[in-house]
Design an enzyme around this catalytic site. Structure first.
Site, PDB file in Angstrom:
ATOM      1  CG  ASP A 206       0.672  -3.458   1.202  1.00  0.00           C
ATOM      2  OD1 ASP A 206       0.585  -2.888   2.304  1.00  0.00           O
ATOM      3  OD2 ASP A 206       1.101  -4.624   1.088  1.00  0.00           O
TER       4      ASP A 206
ATOM      5  CB  SER B 247       1.726 -10.020   5.840  1.00  0.00           C
ATOM      6  OG  SER B 247       1.637  -8.825   6.561  1.00  0.00           O
TER       7      SER B 247
ATOM      8  CG  HIS C 293      -1.076  -5.948   3.459  1.00  0.00           C
ATOM      9  ND1 HIS C 293       0.270  -6.131   3.248  1.00  0.00           N
ATOM     10  CD2 HIS C 293      -1.383  -6.659   4.567  1.00  0.00           C
ATOM     11  CE1 HIS C 293       0.762  -6.915   4.192  1.00  0.00           C
ATOM     12  NE2 HIS C 293      -0.218  -7.247   5.005  1.00  0.00           N
TER      13      HIS C 293
END
Length: 267
Positions: free
Chosen positions: A208, A106, A238
């Site tokens: 996501d 991320s 995610h």
């Protein structure tokens, strides 16, 4: 793990917390791991298990680094911290054969991508030719764009763990101004020239909001002549790597990326 050591390593302005993972067996290479959390939260403890598995699968040492978080420290504080940590780690990499890789999930994937671009620029400028380029960048569902909209941001805007509203909030906490959203150090896919970057191993999650920008970055890297391995984890949300104790798919991704790192360090 053979050893797990808490220590402090240089950030941009101070020594920052870090955690070092040394697996059993002959260790070759070292990975700088950068945690996700929207540049706002998470840290060494939240990603402890991921780093253990990555070290074991790769056969490399892993340094998990706790960079400065927003909103107390806004952009580019995190970038400056990880740049300082990478330079320190690169100087110590001779202990494990001299090769360095970067990895992150991320927001950490964003920072890992930015690091690779910064190392390339230093080499092109001739500022520090002895600084080793990463042998690989492992990017797990990275954020690579700023304000640009993508189909996945709209399709998975709500109801899929990470929402569009959350993304906007994270961005507002991290960015110091609207101009930051156009800076490649904030959004690495906005870098016009993506040639000459390290081989990339990129995974996105199907459900996501960030899926399309991770895929876009993989395509742009490939078009620029870089070696890229790209996978979209079907049905995943995610942040799914954090659920590796319950998700076979997450364990498989960590194992596969670790094996890719192992191959890169032995090339």
């Amino acid at each position: 793990m053979k050893r797990v050591i808490d220590l402090r390593v240089p950030g941009a302005a101070e020594l920052r917390p870090a955690r070092f993972y040394l697996p059993y067996g002959k260790v070759r290479g070292v990975v700088l791991f950068l945690h996700g959390g929207g540049f706002v939260h998470c840290g060494l403890n939240s990603h402890h298990g991921i780093c253990c598995r990555l070290a074991r699968a790769s056969g490399a040492a892993v340094l998990s680094f706790d960079y400065s978080l927003a909103p107390e420290r806004k952009f580019p504080a995190a970038v400056e911290d990880v740049w300082a940590a990478f330079n320190w780690l690169a100087a110590e990499a001779w202990r494990w054969g001299g090769s360095v890789a970067v990895a992150g999930d991320s927001a950490g994937g964003t920072l890992a991508a930015v690091l690779c671009q910064k190392v390339r620029q230093v080499h092109r400028n001739g500022a520090n030719p002895s600084l080793p380029a990463p042998v690989m960048q492992a990017l797990y569902y990275p954020a690579t764009l700023g304000r640009e909209e993508t189909p996945s941001r709209e399709k998975f805007a709500q109801g899929y763990f990470l929402t569009k509203a959350m993304m906007e909030w994270y961005g507002s906490q991290y960015a110091a101004s609207e101009d930051d959203l156009l800076n490649p150090d904030f959004a690495p896919a906005l870098q016009k020239d993506l040639s000459g970057l390290p081989p990339a191993w990129i995974v996105t999650a199907e459900c996501d909001p960030l899926r399309d920008e991770g895929a876009l970055y993989a395509r742009r890297l490939t078009q620029a002549g870089n070696m890229v391995s790209y996978t979209c984890a079907r049905g995943a949300l995610h942040g799914f790597l954090l659920f590796y104790p319950m998700m076979r798919k997450a364990r498989r991704v960590l194992r596969q990326s670790g094996h890719a790192l192992r191959t890169a360090f032995r090339a």
